[in-house]
Design a protein around this motif. Structure first.
Motif, PDB file in Angstrom:
ATOM      1  N   ALA A   7      49.191  52.800  32.880  1.00  0.00           N
ATOM      2  CA  ALA A   7      49.167  51.911  34.048  1.00  0.00           C
ATOM      3  C   ALA A   7      47.957  50.992  33.989  1.00  0.00           C
ATOM      4  N   ILE A   8      46.816  51.519  33.560  1.00  0.00           N
ATOM      5  CA  ILE A   8      45.609  50.706  33.436  1.00  0.00           C
ATOM      6  C   ILE A   8      45.814  49.631  32.367  1.00  0.00           C
ATOM      7  N   ASP A  13      47.812  42.855  31.251  1.00  0.00           N
ATOM      8  CA  ASP A  13      48.896  41.868  31.220  1.00  0.00           C
ATOM      9  C   ASP A  13      49.097  41.172  32.562  1.00  0.00           C
ATOM     10  N   ASP A  14      48.973  41.932  33.632  1.00  0.00           N
ATOM     11  CA  ASP A  14      49.190  41.362  34.964  1.00  0.00           C
ATOM     12  C   ASP A  14      48.331  42.097  35.988  1.00  0.00           C
ATOM     13  N   PRO A  15      47.113  41.624  36.230  1.00  0.00           N
ATOM     14  CA  PRO A  15      46.231  42.318  37.175  1.00  0.00           C
ATOM     15  C   PRO A  15      46.749  42.301  38.613  1.00  0.00           C
ATOM     16  N   TYR A  16      47.715  41.471  38.904  1.00  0.00           N
ATOM     17  CA  TYR A  16      48.229  41.380  40.266  1.00  0.00           C
ATOM     18  C   TYR A  16      49.383  42.339  40.529  1.00  0.00           C
ATOM     19  N   ILE A  17      49.629  43.281  39.584  1.00  0.00           N
ATOM     20  CA  ILE A  17      50.637  44.305  39.861  1.00  0.00           C
ATOM     21  C   ILE A  17      50.113  45.280  40.909  1.00  0.00           C
ATOM     22  N   GLY A  18      48.802  45.328  41.063  1.00  0.00           N
ATOM     23  CA  GLY A  18      48.210  46.140  42.116  1.00  0.00           C
ATOM     24  C   GLY A  18      48.323  45.419  43.447  1.00  0.00           C
ATOM     25  N   LEU A  34      46.265  50.207  42.371  1.00  0.00           N
ATOM     26  CA  LEU A  34      47.500  50.450  41.631  1.00  0.00           C
ATOM     27  C   LEU A  34      47.810  51.925  41.822  1.00  0.00           C
ATOM     28  N   ILE A  35      49.058  52.257  42.130  1.00  0.00           N
ATOM     29  CA  ILE A  35      49.404  53.636  42.462  1.00  0.00           C
ATOM     30  C   ILE A  35      50.464  54.179  41.505  1.00  0.00           C
TER      31      ILE A  35
END
Length: 71
Positions: A7-8, A13-18, A34-35
């Motif tokens: 997940a980290i 690739d996309d820091p805005y997935i959190g 991020l969960i």
């Protein structure tokens, strides 16, 4: 590799997935979360330097607000 490790890696690739945390104090400090499964990964994005900094990986069942505030 554990699930949280992969997940980290996705943050690269996309820091805005959190998402923004629910607690206002953490949101004001610029944290994102991020969960993956039972964990919570707290990180910040430096837009200027294009750097993602992971501050903590905690279990959702822990007192994560006080853990993060103590950093």
């Amino acid at each position: 590799m554990r699930f949280q490790d992969s997940a980290i890696e996705y943050l690269n690739d996309d820091p805005y997935i959190g998402k923004e945390p629910n607690y206002l104090v953490l949101k004001r400090q610029g944290y994102r979360v991020l969960i993956p499964k039972k964990d919570m990964i707290f990180f910040k994005i430096d837009e200027v330097e294009k750097i993602i900094t992971v501050y903590a990986v905690t279990d959702q069942r822990s007192d994560y607000v006080n853990i993060i505030r103590g950093l």
